[in-house]
Design an enzyme around this catalytic site. Structure first.
Site, PDB file in Angstrom:
ATOM      1  N   ARG A 195       8.603   5.326 -31.443  1.00  0.00           N
ATOM      2  CA  ARG A 195       9.996   5.312 -32.072  1.00  0.00           C
ATOM      3  C   ARG A 195      10.173   6.662 -32.863  1.00  0.00           C
ATOM      4  O   ARG A 195      11.418   7.218 -33.031  1.00  0.00           O
ATOM      5  CB  ARG A 195      10.269   4.181 -32.875  1.00  0.00           C
TER       6      ARG A 195
ATOM      7  N   PRO B 186      -9.332  -4.684 -40.391  1.00  0.00           N
ATOM      8  CA  PRO B 186      -8.615  -4.868 -41.689  1.00  0.00           C
ATOM      9  C   PRO B 186      -9.236  -4.214 -42.785  1.00  0.00           C
ATOM     10  O   PRO B 186      -8.659  -4.206 -43.902  1.00  0.00           O
ATOM     11  CB  PRO B 186      -8.832  -6.458 -41.740  1.00  0.00           C
TER      12      PRO B 186
ATOM     13  N   ASP C 262      16.825   4.505 -39.778  1.00  0.00           N
ATOM     14  CA  ASP C 262      15.747   3.393 -40.026  1.00  0.00           C
ATOM     15  C   ASP C 262      15.527   2.933 -41.330  1.00  0.00           C
ATOM     16  O   ASP C 262      15.830   4.006 -42.227  1.00  0.00           O
ATOM     17  CB  ASP C 262      14.460   3.471 -39.486  1.00  0.00           C
TER      18      ASP C 262
ATOM     19  N   GLU D 228     -15.350 -10.006 -33.191  1.00  0.00           N
ATOM     20  CA  GLU D 228     -16.323  -9.541 -33.805  1.00  0.00           C
ATOM     21  C   GLU D 228     -16.413  -8.363 -34.690  1.00  0.00           C
ATOM     22  O   GLU D 228     -15.180  -7.523 -34.159  1.00  0.00           O
ATOM     23  CB  GLU D 228     -17.653  -9.687 -32.999  1.00  0.00           C
TER      24      GLU D 228
HETATM   25  N1  ADE Z   1      -8.301  -6.130 -36.612  1.00  0.00           N
HETATM   26  C1  ADE Z   1      -8.165  -7.426 -37.326  1.00  0.00           C
HETATM   27  N2  ADE Z   1      -7.205  -7.619 -38.158  1.00  0.00           N
HETATM   28  C2  ADE Z   1      -6.774  -6.428 -38.393  1.00  0.00           C
HETATM   29  C3  ADE Z   1      -5.855  -5.928 -39.103  1.00  0.00           C
HETATM   30  N3  ADE Z   1      -5.253  -6.406 -40.100  1.00  0.00           N
HETATM   31  N4  ADE Z   1      -5.535  -4.534 -38.866  1.00  0.00           N
HETATM   32  C4  ADE Z   1      -6.098  -3.686 -38.004  1.00  0.00           C
HETATM   33  N5  ADE Z   1      -6.777  -4.289 -37.042  1.00  0.00           N
HETATM   34  C5  ADE Z   1      -7.416  -5.648 -37.264  1.00  0.00           C
END
Ligand code: ADE
Length: 247
Positions: free
Chosen positions: A152, A87, A167, A114
């Site tokens: 794609r 994230p 697209d 984790e």
């Molecule tokens: N792992 C946990 N959340 C994620 C996200 N939003 N994007 C990529 N990998 C992740």
């Protein structure tokens, strides 16, 4: 294109890729997806892949050894792109997807529950990529989203009819609305122009709809499109759209 996915849950990848258009892409040889499990590379008799964090704190951290060895087992060349799903990474979008579709080989490293030992990112020289500002339980779903989207955009993956060329996002605008038979249903009818057979008018209507839909749903994208639009026909339609909306 070959995707190697490092994951503690290879079945999540294999299962999801065994359906629909992705499965067809594998069958035809345009893409190849190989899930490898770092747990198979542990040197520990309990097949341990994580440990407690140095410095204390909650949760477990994925260890270097199984990930380094799993990564080393994969053949690479100088066109290989390495991605770690997190994230904290750069946000994935259509532009990144098209760029990655030009590669021949992508390695994706997924965590689960984790965090990773920071040295895994350093050793693999991975680019951190996120699929959005929310936290998932692991990198498998993000990896699958990326595989689907990148595939794609690979030449020869989609037939002409499904061409990625039309697209949403392909040229900065969202897609125009589509209709199929019957012409009228529950009092709702198909726009007259689409059944009139005038292909030029249909193309114009669709292009204008793309602009209208983008203005309504994604004003941020519309503004960007407006700034860089140079095509004469587009500029004419753009003026009509703006007048209709009185902005
Ligand atoms: N792992 C946990 N959340 C994620 C996200 N939003 N994007 C990529 N990998 C992740």
């Amino acid at each position: 294109m070959k995707f190697d996915v490092l994951t503690l849950f290879p079945e999540m990848i294999n299962q999801a890729c065994s359906h629909s258009i992705i499965a067809r892409g594998i069958e035809s040889g345009v893409i190849e997806i190989n899930a490898v499990n770092p747990r198979d590379f542990t040197k520990d008799k309990h097949k341990k892949v994580d440990d407690t964090p140095f410095g204390g704190g909650a949760g477990m951290v994925l260890m270097c050894q199984p990930y380094f060895d799993c990564f080393d087992s994969i053949e690479k060349d100088n066109n290989t792109e390495v991605i770690i799903l997190s994230p904290q990474g750069q946000t994935f979008n259509q532009k990144m997807s098209c760029k990655l579709a030009e590669k021949k080989h992508i390695i994706m490293i997924c965590g689960h529950y984790e965090g990773f030992d920071e040295r895994i990112k350093l050793y693999t020289k991975a680019k951190e990529v996120s699929i959005g500002d929310y936290v998932l339980t692991g990198g498998e779903l993000p990896a699958l989203c990326m595989i689907d989207s990148i595939s794609r955009n690979i030449d020869g993956f989609l037939g002409k009819i499904d061409s990625a060329h039309y697209d949403s996002f392909a040229d900065g605008l969202l897609e125009y609305p589509q209709y199929t038979k019957p012409r009228e249903y529950y009092g709702l009818s198909v726009p007259e122009v689409l059944v009139g057979g005038n292909h030029l008018e249909i193309a114009k209507w669709r292009r204008k709809q793309q602009m209208l839909v983008t203005l309504k749903k994604r004003p941020d994208l519309f503004e960007k499109f407006q700034k860089k639009c140079e095509n004469k026909e587009d500029l004419k339609l753009l003026n009509e759209v703006i007048k209709e909306f009185q902005i």
